[in-house]
Design a protein around this motif. Structure first.
Motif, PDB file in Angstrom:
ATOM      1  N   GLU A  58     -12.282 -16.071   1.663  1.00 22.25           N
ATOM      2  CA  GLU A  58     -11.165 -15.715   2.552  1.00 22.25           C
ATOM      3  C   GLU A  58     -10.736 -14.272   2.315  1.00 22.25           C
ATOM      4  OE1 GLU A  58      -8.124 -15.542   5.269  1.00 22.25           O
ATOM      5  OE2 GLU A  58      -9.788 -16.960   5.130  1.00 22.25           O
ATOM      6  N   CYS A  59     -10.735 -13.841   1.047  1.00 20.25           N
ATOM      7  CA  CYS A  59     -10.401 -12.441   0.757  1.00 20.25           C
ATOM      8  C   CYS A  59     -11.370 -11.497   1.457  1.00 20.25           C
ATOM      9  CB  CYS A  59     -10.439 -12.196  -0.755  1.00 20.25           C
ATOM     10  SG  CYS A  59      -9.043 -12.855  -1.685  1.00 20.25           S
ATOM     11  N   LEU A  60     -12.654 -11.836   1.404  1.00 23.40           N
ATOM     12  CA  LEU A  60     -13.661 -10.984   2.048  1.00 23.40           C
ATOM     13  C   LEU A  60     -13.461 -10.948   3.557  1.00 23.40           C
ATOM     14  CD1 LEU A  60     -16.745 -12.050  -0.078  1.00 23.40           C
ATOM     15  CD2 LEU A  60     -15.728  -9.763  -0.028  1.00 23.40           C
ATOM     16  N   GLU A  61     -13.112 -12.069   4.155  1.00 18.17           N
ATOM     17  CA  GLU A  61     -12.844 -12.087   5.595  1.00 18.17           C
ATOM     18  C   GLU A  61     -11.719 -11.121   5.942  1.00 18.17           C
ATOM     19  OE1 GLU A  61     -14.469 -13.497   7.936  1.00 18.17           O
ATOM     20  OE2 GLU A  61     -15.705 -15.038   6.964  1.00 18.17           O
ATOM     21  N   ARG A  62     -10.688 -11.096   5.123  1.00 16.78           N
ATOM     22  CA  ARG A  62      -9.570 -10.176   5.358  1.00 16.78           C
ATOM     23  C   ARG A  62      -9.984  -8.730   5.136  1.00 16.78           C
ATOM     24  NH1 ARG A  62      -3.977 -12.620   4.213  1.00 16.78           N
ATOM     25  NH2 ARG A  62      -4.261 -14.858   4.556  1.00 16.78           N
ATOM     26  N   ILE A  63     -10.822  -8.518   4.127  1.00 16.33           N
ATOM     27  CA  ILE A  63     -11.242  -7.153   3.800  1.00 16.33           C
ATOM     28  C   ILE A  63     -12.046  -6.528   4.931  1.00 16.33           C
ATOM     29  CG2 ILE A  63     -12.818  -5.845   2.313  1.00 16.33           C
ATOM     30  CD1 ILE A  63     -11.912  -7.664   0.008  1.00 16.33           C
ATOM     31  N   LEU A  70      -3.381  -8.835  -1.680  1.00 14.20           N
ATOM     32  CA  LEU A  70      -4.155  -7.683  -2.144  1.00 14.20           C
ATOM     33  C   LEU A  70      -5.351  -7.417  -1.239  1.00 14.20           C
ATOM     34  CD1 LEU A  70      -4.004  -8.440  -5.964  1.00 14.20           C
ATOM     35  CD2 LEU A  70      -3.032  -6.420  -4.848  1.00 14.20           C
ATOM     36  N   ALA A  71      -5.939  -8.477  -0.686  1.00 11.87           N
ATOM     37  CA  ALA A  71      -7.063  -8.297   0.235  1.00 11.87           C
ATOM     38  C   ALA A  71      -6.649  -7.481   1.450  1.00 11.87           C
ATOM     39  CB  ALA A  71      -7.611  -9.656   0.667  1.00 11.87           C
ATOM     40  N   ASP A  72      -5.444  -7.714   1.934  1.00 11.08           N
ATOM     41  CA  ASP A  72      -4.951  -6.934   3.072  1.00 11.08           C
ATOM     42  C   ASP A  72      -4.813  -5.460   2.706  1.00 11.08           C
ATOM     43  OD1 ASP A  72      -4.859  -9.219   4.620  1.00 11.08           O
ATOM     44  OD2 ASP A  72      -2.722  -9.595   4.244  1.00 11.08           O
ATOM     45  N   LEU A  73      -4.441  -5.190   1.443  1.00 10.52           N
ATOM     46  CA  LEU A  73      -4.317  -3.798   1.004  1.00 10.52           C
ATOM     47  C   LEU A  73      -5.697  -3.161   0.867  1.00 10.52           C
ATOM     48  CD1 LEU A  73      -1.519  -3.977  -1.737  1.00 10.52           C
ATOM     49  CD2 LEU A  73      -1.315  -3.956   0.757  1.00 10.52           C
ATOM     50  N   TYR A  79       0.858  -1.183   0.000  1.00 15.79           N
ATOM     51  CA  TYR A  79       0.000   0.000   0.000  1.00 15.79           C
ATOM     52  C   TYR A  79       0.890   1.227   0.000  1.00 15.79           C
ATOM     53  CZ  TYR A  79      -4.028   2.926   1.213  1.00 15.79           C
ATOM     54  OH  TYR A  79      -5.027   3.875   1.207  1.00 15.79           O
ATOM     55  N   ASP A  80       0.727   2.067  -1.026  1.00 13.06           N
ATOM     56  CA  ASP A  80       1.615   3.210  -1.190  1.00 13.06           C
ATOM     57  C   ASP A  80       0.902   4.537  -0.959  1.00 13.06           C
ATOM     58  OD1 ASP A  80       3.943   4.649  -1.889  1.00 13.06           O
ATOM     59  OD2 ASP A  80       3.255   4.847  -3.952  1.00 13.06           O
ATOM     60  N   GLU A  81      -0.323   4.671  -1.471  1.00  5.09           N
ATOM     61  CA  GLU A  81      -1.077   5.916  -1.382  1.00  5.09           C
ATOM     62  C   GLU A  81      -2.566   5.592  -1.382  1.00  5.09           C
ATOM     63  OE1 GLU A  81      -1.269   8.249  -5.038  1.00  5.09           O
ATOM     64  OE2 GLU A  81      -0.255   6.608  -6.090  1.00  5.09           O
ATOM     65  N   GLU A 109      -7.213   0.232   2.653  1.00  6.97           N
ATOM     66  CA  GLU A 109      -7.905   1.318   1.966  1.00  6.97           C
ATOM     67  C   GLU A 109      -9.283   1.556   2.571  1.00  6.97           C
ATOM     68  OE1 GLU A 109      -8.967   4.261  -0.951  1.00  6.97           O
ATOM     69  OE2 GLU A 109      -7.096   3.546  -0.070  1.00  6.97           O
ATOM     70  N   LEU A 110     -10.015   0.483   2.846  1.00  4.79           N
ATOM     71  CA  LEU A 110     -11.349   0.639   3.412  1.00  4.79           C
ATOM     72  C   LEU A 110     -11.294   1.248   4.801  1.00  4.79           C
ATOM     73  CD1 LEU A 110     -13.373  -2.510   2.309  1.00  4.79           C
ATOM     74  CD2 LEU A 110     -13.016  -0.328   1.149  1.00  4.79           C
TER      75      LEU A 110
END
Length: 351
Positions: free
Chosen positions: A208-213, A170-173, A121-123, A177-178
């Motif tokens: 699993e991605c949604l759980e991380r999000i 990417l889910a962690d990123l 995550y940069d910006e 952002e959220l």
């Protein structure tokens, strides 16, 4: 106030409330496309970054207000800052680079990005878009964001060697952002995962991605998942296990042939139902849209039904997109009034 009721307008005239919104993209004003050409023209030294920023802000303001004028309960700016749903985010994620467009079909090309190093995550990605939209909007603002599974699936992977691992990173990123968006006030998030429709066997990875999000997001944040096309029977009932409040489906284009997939009485999230077809310039009548809304009432009761177009409407002529949405809102209000009057039951059959 529940997550859904917070979006009911104060002047809503019916007891029943069918939440109306859009999926995301909207036709860009012609002058914004011309401004983009000037921005990308190396010989156009008069059109600098400040001029482009002014043009984007003007377009964002115009489309946000246009959405409000149609009567939508929840609006967005039509993604005026975005072009493609993967490229926009890849340009802002450390670890991605672009090596030129690839041919998708016919004469259509996609600037497919490559992951060449660990993503980071940069910006902020959407913070400016959200904060500007909320400043100009009188209605609540929805934030559509491309999901990590699609970001991974629609990219070349030269670093991880595992699409699953890349999707989780990417889910962690996306979660980061959220978190920023929620801190700025966002309370309605839509995760777009069109890639799931083409590879439905990966539904567990998306879960699993949604759980991380959603990890650590406040309970009052409404999270929707939008999936275009596909055979929904291959991801249902598995989606009942997803940590989402709303599942958004594209069924108008298929004449609701798949509505029975969800009508088993066990569908758990709210249903966001596409009721106008974004692939035709024919503007559906209010009466036709009312009938389409009734398809949704065979799956969920009205307090769990959200009304929207099938998908983003950016490829339609702008006047057509506006007329479809105007008719959609009018139809939703008519169905609410009929429910209030007891003229239809909860299966939307005339009584």
């Amino acid at each position: 106030m529940t997550g859904r009721e917070r979006f009911r307008p104060a002047d809503h005239s019916n007891d029943h409330f069918l939440l109306t919104t859009v999926v995301g993209s909207y036709p860009k004003p012609t002058w914004l496309n011309r401004a983009r050409d000037l921005r990308d023209d190396d010989d156009s030294s008069d059109f600098d970054a400040d001029a482009w920023d002014e043009a984007v802000r003007d377009a964002s303001r115009a489309i946000t207000h246009e959405h409000e004028h149609t009567g939508l309960d929840v609006v967005c700016d039509g993604e005026m800052r975005r072009e493609e749903m993967v490229e926009f985010f890849a340009e802002r994620i450390e670890g991605y680079e672009f090596n030129g467009p690839v041919k998708v079909w016919g004469h259509n090309y996609f600037d497919k990005p490559s992951v060449v190093s660990e993503v980071a995550y940069d910006e902020p990605w959407l913070l400016d878009e959200y904060e500007f939209s909320t400043d100009v909007a009188q209605r609540p603002v929805k934030v559509p964001i491309t999901g990590p599974y699609t970001l991974a699936s629609w990219s070349f992977d030269e670093e991880y060697g595992s699409e699953e691992t890349l999707a989780y990173e990417l889910a962690d990123l996306v979660n980061e952002e959220l978190s920023r968006l929620v801190a700025a006030g966002a309370r309605y998030i839509q995760i777009d995962e069109p890639a799931l429709a083409t590879t439905p066997d990966d539904h567990a990875i998306v879960g699993e991605c949604l759980e991380r999000i959603v990890a650590d997001l406040p309970d009052d944040v409404r999270v929707g998942l939008h999936v275009c096309y596909g055979d929904y029977s291959r991801i249902y009932p598995e989606i009942n296990d997803y940590p989402i409040d709303e599942f958004d489906v594209e069924l108008a284009n298929g004449d609701y042939e798949q509505i029975d997939v969800f009508a088993d009485g066990d569908f758990e999230p709210d249903l966001a139902l596409g009721v106008v077809d974004v692939h035709t310039t024919d503007v559906e009548s209010v009466e036709q849209i009312e009938a389409n809304i009734c398809e949704g009432l065979t799956v969920v009761p009205p307090e769990r039904l959200t009304i929207s177009p099938d998908c983003g409407v950016k490829l339609l002529p702008r006047n057509v997109a506006r007329e479809k949405i105007e008719n959609m809102v009018r139809a939703a209000r008519n169905v609410e009034a009929a429910l209030d009057a007891g003229e239809i039951d909860l299966d939307c059959r005339t009584v």
